[in-house]
Design an enzyme around this catalytic site. Structure first.
Site, PDB file in Angstrom:
ATOM      1  N   HIS A  15       0.827  -1.220   0.000  1.00 21.52           N
ATOM      2  CA  HIS A  15       0.000   0.000   0.000  1.00 21.52           C
ATOM      3  C   HIS A  15       0.859   1.267   0.000  1.00 21.52           C
ATOM      4  O   HIS A  15       0.349   2.351  -0.275  1.00 21.52           O
ATOM      5  CB  HIS A  15      -0.986  -0.011   1.181  1.00 21.52           C
ATOM      6  N   ASP A  16       2.153   1.118   0.305  1.00 15.97           N
ATOM      7  CA  ASP A  16       3.050   2.277   0.281  1.00 15.97           C
ATOM      8  C   ASP A  16       3.475   2.659  -1.139  1.00 15.97           C
ATOM      9  O   ASP A  16       4.077   3.726  -1.323  1.00 15.97           O
ATOM     10  CB  ASP A  16       4.319   1.976   1.087  1.00 15.97           C
TER      11      ASP A  16
ATOM     12  N   GLU B 174      -3.159  -6.823   3.977  1.00 15.33           N
ATOM     13  CA  GLU B 174      -3.427  -5.488   3.438  1.00 15.33           C
ATOM     14  C   GLU B 174      -4.904  -5.134   3.616  1.00 15.33           C
ATOM     15  O   GLU B 174      -5.752  -6.009   3.837  1.00 15.33           O
ATOM     16  CB  GLU B 174      -3.091  -5.439   1.941  1.00 15.33           C
TER      17      GLU B 174
ATOM     18  N   GLU C 216      -4.472   2.191  -1.093  1.00 16.45           N
ATOM     19  CA  GLU C 216      -5.186   0.980  -0.720  1.00 16.45           C
ATOM     20  C   GLU C 216      -5.953   0.517  -1.965  1.00 16.45           C
ATOM     21  O   GLU C 216      -6.212   1.318  -2.870  1.00 16.45           O
ATOM     22  CB  GLU C 216      -6.148   1.240   0.442  1.00 16.45           C
TER      23      GLU C 216
END
Length: 349
Positions: free
Chosen positions: A255-256, A284, A314
């Site tokens: 998600h980064d 996640e 996300e």
């Protein structure tokens, strides 16, 4: 009557959103002052404002301002309050018990302090510019570097960030381990990519001692990592290569990153499990924009936070499946855990 109230209700909603940050900052203030811990040390309540103020380590506490900080937190059920006829008495609630820093159990205080840190808050002011003209994401615009550089260059922020990550591990790993029992039982070796100090993979190995655990992160991070039984530390770059194992585990890593970078990481995961034809296990958020689950609103808020802080995102279930297929994992199963995160188990062909 209902139709006449509609414009007013719309106005009220705008006012609420306009001042939503006030609740967040009041919560941050209460955690910084350790108000939940003070009330807990006094028996959990009921306690007076003067009693709370007397335990704040300062000779000149503004008690009247403290009372005003408590007001919105009482309205949000962070603290309880009732009047005994002379003054207001405060106590803990189920929510404030999640903010006890010294009680030796799971708590959310480190995450509250990270969310309210000035390094995290300031970049939001650049979000509209980022939408208009692209370029660097807001945090990089604000500080000229990425989160990881900011963390490595600022010891105070690094402590706040690492405490929050450790808190996240403690909070979510039990839910992950419990929800994915069958999946871990059939794994002989497991590499945790971006595992920090190794607490997450150590939790898995404690529950499944037959697993050979590998904690993989940047060299300067694993150099400071403590020893964990059954876990070896390996330094490197996930964009270059990932140690071989039966399975690759990543918690809140992809998600980064944007889709292009995430596919690069996944392709390296595919190479890491090539010999065993193993799997990747992601922990996640799975976004459900129309959902009404306990954590669906938080997932959406986290998505905007990723835009601002890392340029990542996300993803919804279809977005995860597309990303995984492009990264070499066309088959996947998704398991919801009793937390913000889901388990995404993905396999090569």
């Amino acid at each position: 009557m209902a139709q006449r109230d509609e414009p007013l209700s719309g106005q009220v909603q705008v006012w609420k959103l306009m001042y939503a940050y006030v609740d967040s900052m009041a919560l941050n203030c209460a955690v910084e002052l350790r108000i939940p811990d003070i009330i807990h040390s006094l028996g959990g309540g009921p306690v007076t404002l003067a009693q709370i103020a007397s335990h704040i380590p300062s000779p000149s506490v503004k008690t009247c301002v403290l009372g005003r900080i408590m007001t919105p937190l009482v309205r949000k059920n962070i603290f309880s309050a009732h009047c005994d006829g002379r003054e207001t008495l405060y106590g803990l609630t189920p929510s404030s018990r999640w903010l006890l820093q010294g009680a030796g159990h799971l708590n959310l205080s480190p995450l509250v302090l990270l969310a309210g840190h000035q390094y995290m808050v300031s970049p939001w002011h650049s979000l509209s510019d980022y939408i208009k003209d692209g370029g660097s994401f807001p945090l990089k615009r604000a500080y000229g570097c990425e989160m990881w550089d900011l963390e490595s260059q600022n010891p105070e922020f690094s402590r706040t960030f690492r405490d929050a990550m450790a808190c996240s591990n403690k909070l979510m790993m039990k839910a992950i381990v419990d929800a994915y029992k069958d999946g871990f039982e059939r794994v002989g070796s497991l590499v945790d990519v971006g595992g920090g100090t190794g607490s997450a993979v150590a939790e898995i190995v404690r529950a499944y001692p037959h697993i050979k655990g590998i904690n993989f992160d940047q060299p300067h991070i694993v150099a400071a990592a403590p020893a964990h039984g059954g876990v070896s530390h390996v330094g490197g770059d996930m964009f270059e290569a990932i140690p071989s194992a039966d399975a690759v585990f990543m918690k809140w890593i992809l998600h980064d990153w944007n889709d292009e970078d995430s596919v690069r990481i996944l392709k390296n995961c595919r190479r890491a499990v090539a010999e065993t034809n193993g799997k990747v296990i992601l922990a996640e958020v799975v976004l459900r924009p129309e959902g009404d689950g306990l954590f669906d609103d938080t997932g959406i808020a986290s998505d905007l936070t990723m835009i601002t802080q890392t340029g990542g995102k996300e993803r919804t279930e279809p977005e995860w499946k597309k990303l995984l297929e492009e990264g070499g994992f066309p088959r996947c199963n998704i398991f919801q855990t009793p937390s913000l995160l889901s388990i995404i188990e993905a396999f090569p062909a």
